[in-house]
Write a protein that holds these residues in place. Structure first.
Motif, PDB file in Angstrom:
ATOM      1  N   ILE A 354       0.869  -1.194   0.000  1.00 39.06           N
ATOM      2  CA  ILE A 354       0.000   0.000   0.000  1.00 39.06           C
ATOM      3  C   ILE A 354       0.894   1.229   0.000  1.00 39.06           C
ATOM      4  O   ILE A 354       1.632   1.479   0.962  1.00 39.06           O
ATOM      5  N   TRP A 355       0.819   1.980  -1.106  1.00 39.00           N
ATOM      6  CA  TRP A 355       1.714   3.128  -1.306  1.00 39.00           C
ATOM      7  C   TRP A 355       0.919   4.438  -1.237  1.00 39.00           C
ATOM      8  O   TRP A 355      -0.198   4.547  -1.735  1.00 39.00           O
ATOM      9  N   ALA A 356       1.517   5.439  -0.588  1.00 36.78           N
ATOM     10  CA  ALA A 356       1.001   6.806  -0.602  1.00 36.78           C
ATOM     11  C   ALA A 356       2.190   7.725  -0.863  1.00 36.78           C
ATOM     12  O   ALA A 356       3.345   7.270  -0.949  1.00 36.78           O
ATOM     13  N   GLU A 357       1.963   9.005  -0.979  1.00 41.22           N
ATOM     14  CA  GLU A 357       3.043   9.927  -1.348  1.00 41.22           C
ATOM     15  C   GLU A 357       4.255   9.859  -0.407  1.00 41.22           C
ATOM     16  O   GLU A 357       5.405   9.944  -0.848  1.00 41.22           O
ATOM     17  N   PRO A 358       4.058   9.690   0.934  1.00 40.86           N
ATOM     18  CA  PRO A 358       5.255   9.612   1.802  1.00 40.86           C
ATOM     19  C   PRO A 358       6.002   8.288   1.709  1.00 40.86           C
ATOM     20  O   PRO A 358       7.112   8.172   2.221  1.00 40.86           O
ATOM     21  N   GLY A 359       5.378   7.251   1.088  1.00 43.04           N
ATOM     22  CA  GLY A 359       6.036   5.961   0.954  1.00 43.04           C
ATOM     23  C   GLY A 359       5.060   4.833   1.169  1.00 43.04           C
ATOM     24  O   GLY A 359       3.840   5.016   1.131  1.00 43.04           O
ATOM     25  N   TYR A 360       5.626   3.636   1.414  1.00 45.89           N
ATOM     26  CA  TYR A 360       4.800   2.453   1.666  1.00 45.89           C
ATOM     27  C   TYR A 360       4.443   2.369   3.143  1.00 45.89           C
ATOM     28  O   TYR A 360       5.227   2.755   4.020  1.00 45.89           O
ATOM     29  N   ILE A 361       3.240   1.844   3.421  1.00 46.84           N
ATOM     30  CA  ILE A 361       2.844   1.609   4.806  1.00 46.84           C
ATOM     31  C   ILE A 361       3.512   0.320   5.280  1.00 46.84           C
ATOM     32  O   ILE A 361       3.341  -0.738   4.656  1.00 46.84           O
TER      33      ILE A 361
END
Length: 794
Positions: A354-361
């Protein structure tokens, strides 16, 4: 002025003068990557997240959410193995929803069906689960088949580029609204049949099957084509979607005996960290994953309180945080997530990074906050398994009824289309209604409609003021708790432009009348249309150059249409009046003499032939005036307007307007005594008329005996006539003029001098005196008195 009077005198005997049906969006699978893996060209998508839903041209990296979903069993954690499709009806396991289509031969490589806007056809591309890899699949009962469309725009339907084996699959945007009332030709229709746990997708027109060319060595960019049915794996497709809520299990921390999952620290609430925590089944561990076109990615939210989403705004090395969102504006990117599939598909199909702008969870240990990290793709700590716990049935729009009940009700443009609607739902606290006309953008109609007893009844209206004439669709859907999209329902209506009408007013118009002299309200009245719109009226044409019957053309125009009507008109001459004025030498209107002549505009008048003018000029002369100036156009006065005036110029005079023709002293008998006659008889008065504008200088009158009194024998009677003026006897009348009257009043008018002759109280006048000593001869004596008037000197 001089006048003469004959004197008669007989001695002994005698002496005498102007709708698109929207589907619910699933969770889809994606390949792992440090950054977002997507097709070679980006795509914009239909906006369902803000106050309006915008439809724009799709690109390869985005998609929209619109979905219609049926309730599935909450006990299912994996898709059920498909069963044999009946000969008629929808395929088992396929509901109206968004799907990722995975060829059986490439699913372990995570290569899925993707629509390339560069090539404008279907090809293989690594899975990222965004716009151009999401396809809407909708059953059309009227055609006993499906339509398949791009998630970015339901108007764009898949169709074969040709009808022979080897043809590629392209897409075409429909110009007419795609909704539950639409009908499609067979080239846009697809049959989906279950086969060996997968599906065959067959074009209804040519009966050719969606095919992956060849059975091995497939790479990104390979095209999908239509082929004859062969029973091979290259025609088997997995059609995958998610429609429920999940626990999100850590592959790194979980064991056979204990699952460590996403957990809202301290229970459901806002501004709380997400931690890893042993699975308890509590609602703070239950999550929905939903695609949002606002962020071109997925949002993860709490299944119990669907207004709470996971946000990445705390940044790298910090935990995900729960936040609420504004359902009336587009979602910000802090809520965006991308799910990349990992693992062996033959063992676990629902494991993601699960990726978001700050990185992977990533997870570190049980009970600790999750964090965003970069550079950890491929690490077990970044892997999460989605385990379905139940379904979230979307809102169901079960009724959409217009106020007019015919099959295709008619509305005038500008007349609101009133409707009533009913929504049924099990999971949502409120719904927001969206509507559109034809294929326009969706706009918010009603916000925050509260759910009561699992239903919402509401009413509204569609604005028709800017709709074109003809048949249209109006359609609507709702979103539950700001994110979950219902089915959509449409109705067909006919829009008719209101027609301006007016009552004609036949009337007369004057010859050669200009347009700017005419008022359109003199031609029509009771101007209106069916919707009481403002109507602009205008005179378009009217020939006023010829006498007789004709027609005026009047334009009646509202904001929708123009109507021209004809009004019967008679062209007649326009009455005009000519004022004839008489001015004295001072430029003052002579009262009592003005004339008004009737005529017509355009017809000249000859004053010299008008009897009224002829008679009046004669009267003026008789009144003591001289005509010194006439109108220049006296014989042809131009009647250019309805009111024309001309002037005659007059000169006032001093005149002896009347003088006695005879004065008769009667018969005297001589007896040697003095004789006196004070008041001779006369046939006409002695009258002076002063018509001068300035009479202040006065005038005087003189009398002279210009022929002495003599009888028929020639005998002369001398010194017997005198004149008394103001009780003062003047000299004897002789051949030399003797003043008998003077006026200094300065008032114009007529003066009858002889009036005092007959007044015994005023002894003025002409007197005859004969002394007894005078030598007389009998006979009839006659003489002549000359009266003379003179203007006073300054």
């Amino acid at each position: 002025m001089v006048k003469k009077t004959l004197i008669n005198f007989l001695l002994m005997t005698l002496f005498g003068v102007s709708l698109v049906v929207c589907q619910r969006t699933p969770i889809v699978l994606a390949d792992q990557s440090e950054s977002t893996k997507q097709s070679s060209q980006e795509t914009s998508a239909t906006d369902f997240g803000g106050v309006e839903l915008e439809t724009s041209t799709p690109t390869e990296s985005e998609s929209s959410i619109s979905s219609q979903k049926e309730t599935e069993s909450s006990s299912a954690t994996k898709p059920k193995k498909p069963v044999i499709k009946p000969k008629a009806g929808p395929a088992p396991g396929i509901i109206n929803d968004f799907y990722i289509i995975k060829p059986k031969l490439t699913k372990n490589q995570h290569l899925v069906v993707d629509f390339s806007l560069i090539k404008q056809n279907l090809h293989l591309y690594p899975q990222h689960g965004m716009g151009n890899q999401l396809f809407g699949v909708e059953w059309r009962p009227e055609s006993n088949a499906y339509i398949i469309f791009l998630s970015s725009d339901k108007q764009i339907l898949l169709k074969p580029a040709g009808n022979s084996a080897g043809s590629k699959i392209t897409a075409e945007k429909q110009q007419v609204s795609v909704n539950n009332l639409s009908h499609f030709s067979d080239e846009y229709l697809w049959e989906i049949e279950s086969a060996e746990g997968h599906y065959n997708i067959i074009n209804k027109k040519n009966k050719l099957v969606l095919t992956l060319n060849g059975n091995s060595n497939h790479t990104s960019g390979d095209d999908l084509i239509l082929g004859k049915r062969n029973g091979g794996d290259n025609q088997l497709m997995s059609i995958q979607h998610f429609n429920g809520y999940y626990s999100i299990k850590s592959e790194f921390l979980s064991t056979q005996n204990q699952s460590i999952v996403f957990d809202i620290q301290g229970g459901i609430g806002r501004l709380k960290n997400i931690i890893s925590y042993p699975y308890s089944g509590n609602s703070n561990q239950q999550w929905f994953v939903l695609y949002s076109s606002d962020v071109n990615g997925y949002v993860i939210g709490n299944a119990k309180d669907k207004t709470i989403l996971i946000s990445s705004d705390q940044g790298t090395e910090n935990p995900p945080l729960t936040r609420s969102f504004n359902k009336n504006v587009a979602l910000p990117t802090k809520f965006k997530n991308i799910l990349y599939p990992v693992g062996d598909w033959s063992k676990k199909e629902n494991v993601y990074e699960i990726w978001a702008e700050p990185g992977y969870i990533v997870s570190s240990k049980s009970g600790a906050p999750l964090t965003y990290k970069k550079g950890v793709s491929g690490s077990t700590s970044a892997r999460w398994e989605l385990i379905q716990l139940g379904t979230i049935p979307p809102p169901n729009l079960v009724d959409f009824t217009l106020d007019k009940k015919s099959k295709v009700p008619m509305y005038y443009a500008g007349e609101p289309i009133n409707f009533s609607a009913k929504v049924q739902t099990e999971d949502f606290k409120f719904v927001t209604a969206f509507a559109r006309r034809d294929s326009e953008k969706y706009t918010v109609m009603d916000k925050d409609l509260p759910v009561a007893n699992h239903a919402v009844d509401f009413t509204g209206d569609f604005d028709t003021s800017n709709m074109s004439e003809g048949e249209h669709f109006v359609e609507m859907f709702v979103k539950g708790d700001g994110l979950f999209v219902s089915n959509a329902l449409a109705a067909r209506v006919k829009i008719v432009y209101p027609t301006p009408t007016a009552e004609r007013i036949p009337h007369k118009v004057y010859l050669n009348r200009r347009f700017d002299q005419l008022k359109v309200e003199d031609f029509v009245k009771d101007v209106k249309d069916e919707m009481s719109n403002p109507i602009e009226t205008k005179l378009v044409s009217l020939d006023t150059s010829k006498l007789g019957e004709t027609k005026a053309v009047i334009s009646l125009a509202n904001q929708y249409k123009e109507v021209k009507i004809e009004v019967p008109i008679e062209i007649v001459k326009e009455p005009a009046k000519l004022s004839v004025d008489f001015m004295n030498e001072a430029g003052t209107l002579l009262p009592g003499y003005n004339l008004t002549l009737n005529g017509f505009v355009g017809d000249p008048i000859d004053l010299t032939k008008e009897q009224e003018v002829i008679d009046q000029l004669l009267n003026i002369k008789r009144a003591g005036y001289e005509i010194v100036g006439k109108p220049e156009n006296e014989t042809s006065v131009a009647m250019n307007t309805t009111a024309v005036s001309v002037k005659y110029k007059l000169q006032g005079l001093i005149t002896l307007s009347s003088a006695p023709k005879t004065l008769d002293f009667g018969t005297l008998t001589y007896d040697a005594k003095d004789k006196k006659v004070d008041s001779p008889s006369f046939d006409q008065k002695l009258v002076v008329t002063d018509t001068r504008a300035d009479a202040s200088k006065g005038f005087s009158v003189t009398a002279a005996l210009t022929k002495p009194l003599t009888n028929e024998k020639g005998d002369e009677l001398k010194d017997v006539l005198s004149y008394v003026y103001q009780d003062e006897e003047k000299k004897k009348l002789t051949e030399y003029g003797q003043e008998i009257y003077r006026s200094n009043s300065g008032i114009p008018g007529s003066y009858a001098i002889t009036d005092v002759w007959e007044n015994p109280e005023e002894p003025d006048g002409l007197k005859l005196k004969i002394k007894g000593t005078t030598m007389l001869y009998t006979g009839k004596y006659q003489g002549v008195i000359t009266w003379k008037i003179m203007a006073g000197q300054p």
